[in-house]
Design a protein around this motif. Structure first.
Motif, mmCIF file in Angstrom:
data_model
loop_
_atom_site.group_PDB
_atom_site.id
_atom_site.type_symbol
_atom_site.label_atom_id
_atom_site.label_comp_id
_atom_site.label_asym_id
_atom_site.label_seq_id
_atom_site.Cartn_x
_atom_site.Cartn_y
_atom_site.Cartn_z
ATOM 1 N N ARG A 408 0.803 -1.223 0.000
ATOM 2 C CA ARG A 408 0.000 0.000 0.000
ATOM 3 C C ARG A 408 0.839 1.277 0.000
ATOM 4 N N ILE A 409 2.075 1.192 0.456
ATOM 5 C CA ILE A 409 2.920 2.379 0.483
ATOM 6 C C ILE A 409 3.250 2.850 -0.936
ATOM 7 N N CYS A 410 3.077 1.951 -1.911
ATOM 8 C CA CYS A 410 3.177 2.327 -3.332
ATOM 9 C C CYS A 410 1.816 2.553 -3.967
ATOM 10 N N SER A 411 0.840 1.694 -3.659
ATOM 11 C CA SER A 411 -0.453 1.784 -4.350
ATOM 12 C C SER A 411 -1.211 3.049 -3.984
ATOM 13 N N ARG A 412 -0.971 3.610 -2.800
ATOM 14 C CA ARG A 412 -1.607 4.877 -2.446
ATOM 15 C C ARG A 412 -1.148 5.992 -3.389
ATOM 16 N N VAL A 413 0.113 5.975 -3.732
ATOM 17 C CA VAL A 413 0.654 6.977 -4.654
ATOM 18 C C VAL A 413 0.083 6.767 -6.055
ATOM 19 N N THR A 414 -0.050 5.500 -6.453
ATOM 20 C CA THR A 414 -0.654 5.172 -7.741
ATOM 21 C C THR A 414 -2.030 5.803 -7.878
ATOM 22 N N LEU A 415 -2.847 5.658 -6.843
ATOM 23 C CA LEU A 415 -4.226 6.150 -6.914
ATOM 24 C C LEU A 415 -4.263 7.641 -7.198
ATOM 25 N N ALA A 416 -3.305 8.385 -6.651
ATOM 26 C CA ALA A 416 -3.278 9.836 -6.847
ATOM 27 C C ALA A 416 -2.698 10.233 -8.201
ATOM 28 N N GLY A 417 -2.191 9.269 -8.979
ATOM 29 C CA GLY A 417 -1.684 9.559 -10.326
ATOM 30 C C GLY A 417 -0.388 10.340 -10.349
ATOM 31 N N LEU A 418 0.391 10.261 -9.274
ATOM 32 C CA LEU A 418 1.582 11.095 -9.145
ATOM 33 C C LEU A 418 2.838 10.372 -9.647
ATOM 34 N N PRO A 419 3.820 11.107 -10.151
ATOM 35 C CA PRO A 419 5.090 10.486 -10.511
ATOM 36 C C PRO A 419 5.857 10.104 -9.248
ATOM 37 N N ALA A 420 6.484 8.940 -9.265
ATOM 38 C CA ALA A 420 7.230 8.473 -8.103
ATOM 39 C C ALA A 420 8.395 7.613 -8.566
ATOM 40 N N ILE A 421 9.515 7.762 -7.887
ATOM 41 C CA ILE A 421 10.713 7.024 -8.268
ATOM 42 C C ILE A 421 11.279 6.323 -7.047
ATOM 43 N N SER A 422 11.836 5.141 -7.254
ATOM 44 C CA SER A 422 12.610 4.452 -6.229
ATOM 45 C C SER A 422 14.074 4.641 -6.557
ATOM 46 N N VAL A 423 14.829 5.210 -5.608
ATOM 47 C CA VAL A 423 16.259 5.447 -5.798
ATOM 48 C C VAL A 423 17.006 4.735 -4.679
ATOM 49 N N PRO A 424 18.099 4.021 -4.984
ATOM 50 C CA PRO A 424 18.843 3.308 -3.942
ATOM 51 C C PRO A 424 19.289 4.240 -2.821
ATOM 52 N N PHE A 425 19.179 3.749 -1.575
ATOM 53 C CA PHE A 425 19.608 4.587 -0.457
ATOM 54 C C PHE A 425 20.502 3.846 0.545
ATOM 55 N N GLY A 426 20.145 2.620 0.908
ATOM 56 C CA GLY A 426 20.941 1.941 1.920
ATOM 57 C C GLY A 426 20.683 0.449 1.928
ATOM 58 N N PHE A 427 21.295 -0.214 2.935
ATOM 59 C CA PHE A 427 21.153 -1.656 3.086
ATOM 60 C C PHE A 427 20.808 -1.968 4.538
ATOM 61 N N THR A 428 19.920 -2.933 4.729
ATOM 62 C CA THR A 428 19.561 -3.360 6.079
ATOM 63 C C THR A 428 20.748 -4.095 6.723
ATOM 64 N N GLU A 429 20.580 -4.432 8.004
ATOM 65 C CA GLU A 429 21.623 -5.176 8.710
ATOM 66 C C GLU A 429 21.937 -6.504 8.026
ATOM 67 N N GLU A 430 20.944 -7.074 7.344
ATOM 68 C CA GLU A 430 21.146 -8.348 6.648
ATOM 69 C C GLU A 430 21.802 -8.178 5.285
ATOM 70 N N GLY A 431 22.042 -6.923 4.872
ATOM 71 C CA GLY A 431 22.647 -6.678 3.572
ATOM 72 C C GLY A 431 21.656 -6.608 2.428
ATOM 73 N N HIS A 432 20.384 -6.351 2.742
ATOM 74 C CA HIS A 432 19.348 -6.263 1.709
ATOM 75 C C HIS A 432 19.120 -4.808 1.323
ATOM 76 N N PRO A 433 19.033 -4.517 0.014
ATOM 77 C CA PRO A 433 18.862 -3.126 -0.443
ATOM 78 C C PRO A 433 17.535 -2.512 0.000
ATOM 79 N N THR A 434 17.567 -1.191 0.161
ATOM 80 C CA THR A 434 16.373 -0.421 0.515
ATOM 81 C C THR A 434 16.386 0.893 -0.256
ATOM 82 N N GLY A 435 15.244 1.281 -0.795
ATOM 83 C CA GLY A 435 15.181 2.500 -1.587
ATOM 84 C C GLY A 435 14.325 3.581 -0.959
ATOM 85 N N LEU A 436 14.548 4.797 -1.416
ATOM 86 C CA LEU A 436 13.704 5.934 -1.063
ATOM 87 C C LEU A 436 12.706 6.181 -2.183
#
Length: 470
Positions: A408-436
């Motif tokens: 839902r953190i993505c689909s809410r933005v979809t409903l509003a018809g807004l442009p949105a981008i995922s850009v790399p930002f960091g990695f969790t303690e397990e070494g898994h990527p996370t985006g902004l």
């Protein structure tokens, strides 16, 4: 130039090398084909490969440069197409056993535009059945694995594309997004995925030409390479029902964010978010302030967004796949069946209510983004989860009742018809990527790209490649 160096060059760098004859399109192609051959068996990102067609196209690119003619902005660049996009003469399964042998007689507009701009088609990337969900698996090709940890998911539905990019199998890839299908896998795989404004990238042909929840977009390892693709695919075409005004994607992305008012949201209106995501993204406020932005913590009001999106998505599935449900119900996956059956139960009143809610969400977001230039939030509510799970049953202690509730953190933005981008930002303690997730005003796709480029330059996170690709 060694293959290892070549495959992780940016798309812009590769084009420059090819048009100045420092490297040939055939050399670039063979480096990427070799990478696919060596790495793809471990991750299953590329599901259909067309090396003969690609070699023919690369040879044409080299012959053109020998005559002093550049084919276009994407001259000689290998590209992978999402297996939902029709490709003329190339199998397009849509992740469904119903279409596992389907070979379209024509290509979608996005695929045509990429080819016309000089790109070299390598093949197709894996998707969930009909793009249903943010976990890339299907009964035709199986599961696609995250290259940073093959025991967890790569997200979806553009999961194969994100993995291929992260592993150096291609410098650019196309994708599409309804509930986060460009943004979610980009976040999970440390690449960039842009969901453009509604109508920015024309969709043609389409079974529902006025449908506004889904759109094509672009994926790459860098923001600049996404902008390069947008120069090609984001132009009006009046065969499509929805067209946005022309935007300039050729402008420099550097600078221009100092003094920008930014709203920082950790939950996008009260959603449960895994603490590992919150901890990983916490430094974003400091980074934004160091870039000169004025940052305020604000949670937007998305009341009614989840209900509206759920109704409109189910209605889409009913219209698009209802006949398949009647004729071949046993060949449809559980999630697709669930959406269709929810659609079949809808009434006219339900649809009217959904449209009223959507209008209210849009109006509130218009007012919110009049006050702030951008809303910045997590892309996902959880880090990548077990690859054998279809979807996470719990998020931050909150039980999830459906396969897409955690998106839902993505689909809410979809409903509003807004442009949105995922850009790399960091990695969790397990070494898994996370985006902004950077969310902009309707039509301000170039602005979203500039903010993303500023964050990309400040962090350099995109330069961390998965071990599997080394």
């Amino acid at each position: 130039m060694p293959d290892e160096e070549l495959i992780f060059r940016t798309a812009r760098e590769l084009v420059l090398l090819m048009v100045t004859r420092q490297v040939s399109a055939r050399e670039v192609l063979e480096a990427h084909l070799d990478r696919i051959g060596r790495v793809n068996p471990a991750v299953n990102a590329v599901v259909t490969l067309v090396p003969d067609l690609a070699r023919k196209r690369a040879a044409q690119a080299d012959a053109s440069i020998a005559r002093g003619v550049r084919l276009g902005p994407l001259h000689g660049l290998p590209v992978l197409h999402k297996d939902l996009a029709a490709t003329r003469g190339i199998r397009t399964t849509r992740g469904s056993v119903i279409f596992e042998d389907d070979v379209p007689g024509s290509s979608t507009l996005v695929v045509r535009r990429l080819a016309d701009a000089g790109a070299v088609t390598l093949g197709k990337t894996n998707v969930p059945e009909f793009g249903t969900g943010s976990q890339t698996y299907n009964r035709v090709f199986g599961v696609t694995r995250n290259p940073y940890d093959t025991g967890v998911t790569c997200g979806g539905s553009s999961g194969g594309a994100a993995v291929a990019l992260a592993c150096g199998m291609a410098p650019i890839a196309d994708g599409s997004d309804m509930a986060g299908s460009l943004r979610n896998p980009a976040s999970f795989c440390n690449v960039v995925g842009l969901r453009p404004s509604v109508g920015r990238v024309p969709v043609w042909p389409s079974p529902q030409p006025y449908f506004t929840l889904a759109t094509y977009g672009a994926m790459a390892r860098t923001v600049g390479d996404v902008a390069l693709q947008m120069q090609v695919i984001a132009r009006p075409d009046f065969r499509a029902a929805l067209n946005a005004p022309v935007a300039d994607f050729d402008r420099p992305l550097e600078g221009g964010v100092a003094g920008t008012r930014v709203a920082w949201s950790t939950t996008l209106g009260g959603l449960p978010v895994d603490p590992r995501i919150t901890r990983t993204l916490a430094p974003a406020v400091r980074v934004l302030e160091e870039l000169g932005c004025h940052v305020e913590e604000r949670e937007p009001d998305f009341s009614g967004a989840d209900e509206s999106f759920s109704i409109l998505r189910a209605a889409y599935y009913r219209q698009t796949f209802g006949q398949l449900h009647e004729e071949r119900p046993g060949d449809l996956g559980d999630e697709t069946t669930w959406e269709i059956e929810r659609g079949l139960a809808l009434t006219v009143d339900d649809l009217g209510h959904a449209e009223v809610l959507r209008s209210q969400v849009y109006d509130r977001m218009y007012a919110f983004l009049t006050e702030y230039r951008f809303l910045i939030a997590p892309v996902t509510q959880v880090p990548p989860f077990d690859v054998d799970e279809h979807w996470p049953r719990w998020v931050a202690g909150v039980e999830q009742t459906s396969y897409r509730e955690w998106m839902r953190i993505c689909s809410r933005v979809t409903l509003a018809g807004l442009p949105a981008i995922s850009v790399p930002f960091g990695f969790t303690e397990e070494g898994h990527p996370t985006g902004l997730q950077i969310i902009g005003r309707q039509g301000d796709d170039p602005g979203v790209l500039r903010m993303a480029a500023a964050l990309e330059a400040a962090t350099g996170t995109w330069r961390r490649h998965p071990r599997i690709a080394r």
